[in-house]
Write a protein that holds these residues in place. Structure first.
Motif, PDB file in Angstrom:
ATOM      1  N   GLY A 302       0.808  -1.206   0.000  1.00 12.71           N
ATOM      2  CA  GLY A 302       0.000   0.000   0.000  1.00 12.71           C
ATOM      3  C   GLY A 302       0.845   1.262   0.000  1.00 12.71           C
ATOM      4  O   GLY A 302       2.071   1.221   0.050  1.00 12.71           O
ATOM      5  N   TRP A 309      -8.545  -1.171  -1.392  1.00 11.62           N
ATOM      6  CA  TRP A 309      -8.201  -2.245  -2.319  1.00 11.62           C
ATOM      7  C   TRP A 309      -9.467  -2.799  -2.958  1.00 11.62           C
ATOM      8  O   TRP A 309     -10.580  -2.504  -2.519  1.00 11.62           O
ATOM      9  N   ASN A 323      -4.436  -2.827  -5.244  1.00 16.77           N
ATOM     10  CA  ASN A 323      -4.472  -1.497  -4.634  1.00 16.77           C
ATOM     11  C   ASN A 323      -5.029  -0.493  -5.640  1.00 16.77           C
ATOM     12  O   ASN A 323      -4.692  -0.525  -6.826  1.00 16.77           O
TER      13      ASN A 323
END
Length: 622
Positions: A302, A309, A323
């Motif tokens: 991340g 997500w 992501n």
């Protein structure tokens, strides 16, 4: 923690925890168990005893930050930054200051943060627009907001309305439940209630079969009402925790679960395969077709603390989580995703430019547009989060702690329309730049005012349920009016044609509107040309007319400078008239500088200066 709620849960093992030193041992133990309120009380005892240092100040600031006690947090952050700190401390301090409504001091801390981390997206966003509060407050209101009667005196959040009008949400209202150390409220349960056509909500009841002794909720349900995805704790699983031998604690995470509906009950509870004891996955939202599940997580890969997500869904099979990238996520916390039937993603962020704490944003996943802050009244100085929207009922829900505890609010969409006002010359059809356009509502209040662009347009975002009067004005033209009718939203157009003001012809002079020149320049501007065109029309109407153009300045500047400037302007005026087909024998010009003031004044007002700064068109022969 701060509005992340059910992040790291814990079970206490027996034994002694390690601490910063013997004085902070008791407070550190409470802090490590996320019992921040009690930890703060222990750290304060050290302050009273004169045993506090920057470590204690940091722990106090973080304790209050994590429970969103903004008043106390700002107090200890202020003490902490008396000495240089890491960049994130200044960012957190700024967040707490904004939540207290102190935007001036918050901006000072953000400037420090930006100087330390100039490449951080949060720093760039702040640097690019430091007047963000005014911009957010001035934007068109997308929703009205009213506190829901389903709210209690405990935390209530994550409301989700199904197509059969059942409202699901997470709540800590069950006082018979064990209290959670982080906020000293009972553990969360999933509740449901009926949303009625008059916008009232029936009394809430717990959801059968799904609630555990740990935190449960919030939830999302597929459009056909058959499948639920919801959050619960990893302690439900046999290996759903990590051991910290040094602190002798067991740390759990938040997992996502799936359940199916059989009759009026939920059953077949299953943990999703991408759950992992190394990170949390939570706040689910399922797409209309049931094929994409959105969620928030602090999993590896991340951009920041928590990101949004998505993962593909095919029955009980799931793809690899993806992501959403920097378009949505930041280096901070981005959470509480909700995707509508038409693929609009609502989410909350504590790191984008906003009014304070978590703000709600929306972004259209069908195009490449950037996220938009929802503005007032959905967002406030406090935490605003967990926004959802039911397309069928045209109603939204969100949560906020603006009243000191997390409550559920109803968000009623305000019908908006983007109105383009086009202003034209009524005689030539020419698009008029620089016209002033004003929108007046039914209460005769000014709701917007701007100048038209190069293409003669001004754009306003207003309420489509209301009729507006549109006024347009421009030098050299009669004022014009138009009407924007009520509509169903979207876009509308209003065209206003302005009638040119005709020149006044006396026996000795052709009187035009003021001919403006740019400062220290003598070239003809677009506005000046439009007015001089009227003189051309008059001279064509009177083919024997001969004109002497006189150009004057005000008394500011030297005599010689003003004389030369006015003479250049007079000659430019003459050349323009000749370029329009008027014989050069019919027009001459001369500058007179400040030698012939219309108002003889020594300490002139701006109005008097303007009267002296003029052009005159004398009739030599008619």
């Amino acid at each position: 923690m701060k509005k992340l709620y059910i992040t790291l849960s814990f079970v206490i093992a027996s034994g002694i925890l390690s601490a910063q030193n013997k004085d902070t041992k008791a407070a550190d133990k409470l802090f490590d168990r996320y019992e921040y309120t009690e930890a703060a009380q222990e750290y304060l005892k050290l302050v009273d005893k004169g045993k506090a240092d920057n470590y204690v100040y940091k722990q106090l600031a973080d304790s209050y930050y994590n429970v969103f006690n903004t008043k106390e947090a700002t107090k200890w952050f202020a003490k902490l930054v008396e000495e240089k700190q890491d960049a994130e401390t200044y960012f957190q301090y700024a967040q707490m200051l904004k939540a207290e409504g102190n935007y001036t001091e918050a901006n000072k801390q953000m400037k420090t943060f930006a100087s330390m981390k100039p490449n951080d997206s949060r720093a760039k966003a702040f640097t690019d627009n430091q007047d963000y509060v005014s911009d957010i407050n001035a934007q068109f209101k997308l929703f009205g907001a009213t506190k829901s009667d389903i709210s209690s005196d405990k935390a209530d959040f994550g409301a989700f309305l199904t197509n059969d009008n059942t409202l699901y949400f997470a709540s800590a209202r069950n006082t018979s439940r064990k209290e959670y150390g982080l906020n000293e409220e009972p553990y969360l349960d999933l509740y449901k209630a009926t949303y009625n056509s008059n916008k009232t909500i029936s009394e809430a009841t717990t959801v059968d079969n799904l609630n555990t002794k740990w935190h449960d909720g919030p939830a999302t349900i597929t459009s056909d009402g058959s499948t639920m995805y919801f959050a619960s704790e990893s302690f439900n699983e046999s290996k759903g925790f990590e051991k910290d031998k040094e602190k002798q604690l067991k740390f759990g995470k938040i997992y996502l679960y799936k359940a199916t509906k059989e009759g009026d009950s939920w059953s077949n509870k299953k943990a999703l395969p991408f759950n992992n004891v190394a990170y949390s996955v939570r706040n689910p939202s399922i797409s209309k077709d049931g094929k994409t599940l959105y969620f928030s997580s602090n999993m590896p890969g991340g951009l920041g603390g928590e990101d949004i997500w998505k993962v593909s869904v095919n029955g009980d099979s799931y793809g690899t989580p993806e992501n959403l990238g920097s378009r949505v996520n930041t280096e901070g916390n981005d959470s509480f995703p909700f995707v509508t039937d038409d693929n609009i993603l609502y989410f909350s962020s504590d790191s984008r430019v906003g009014l304070g704490g978590f703000d709600v944003f929306k972004v259209n996943l069908n195009d490449s547009s950037e996220p938009m802050n929802l503005g007032l009244p959905v967002n406030s100085e406090k935490d605003d989060f967990a926004f959802s929207f039911n397309t069928k009922n045209k109603v939204g829900f969100f949560s906020s702690n603006r009243d000191g505890v997390d409550n559920i609010y109803i968000a009623d969409p305000i019908c908006g329309v983007e109105t383009t006002v086009t202003v034209k010359d009524a005689k030539t059809g020419k698009l008029l730049q620089g016209a002033t356009v004003a929108m007046i509502d039914e209460k005769l209040e000014l709701v917007g005012k701007s100048e038209t662009s190069e293409n003669g347009e001004s754009i306003f975002k207003v309420n489509c349920d209301m009729e507006y009067a549109v006024q347009a004005s421009r030098l050299g033209y009669e004022n014009g009016v138009g009407t924007m009718e009520k509509s169903e939203g979207g876009k509308s157009t209003v065209v206003i044609n302005l009638e040119p003001i005709k020149p006044i012809i006396t026996e000795t002079e052709v009187i035009l509107q003021p001919i403006f020149f740019e400062f220290n320049k003598s070239n003809i501007t677009a506005e000046g040309a439009a007015e001089l065109d009227k003189l051309v029309e008059v001279m064509n109407e009177y083919p024997e007319m001969v004109i002497f153009a006189k150009s004057h300045t005000d008394s500011r500047g030297g005599d010689k400078y003003n004389m030369n400037l006015s003479d250049r302007r007079a000659k430019s005026t003459v050349q323009y008239i000749i370029s329009k087909g008027i014989s050069k024998e019919r027009i001459t010009g001369q500058g007179f500088g400040e030698s012939e003031p219309k108002v003889d004044c020594k300490k002139c007002t701006e109005e008097e200066y303007a009267q002296n700064r003029r052009s005159e068109f004398l009739i030599v022969k008619k």
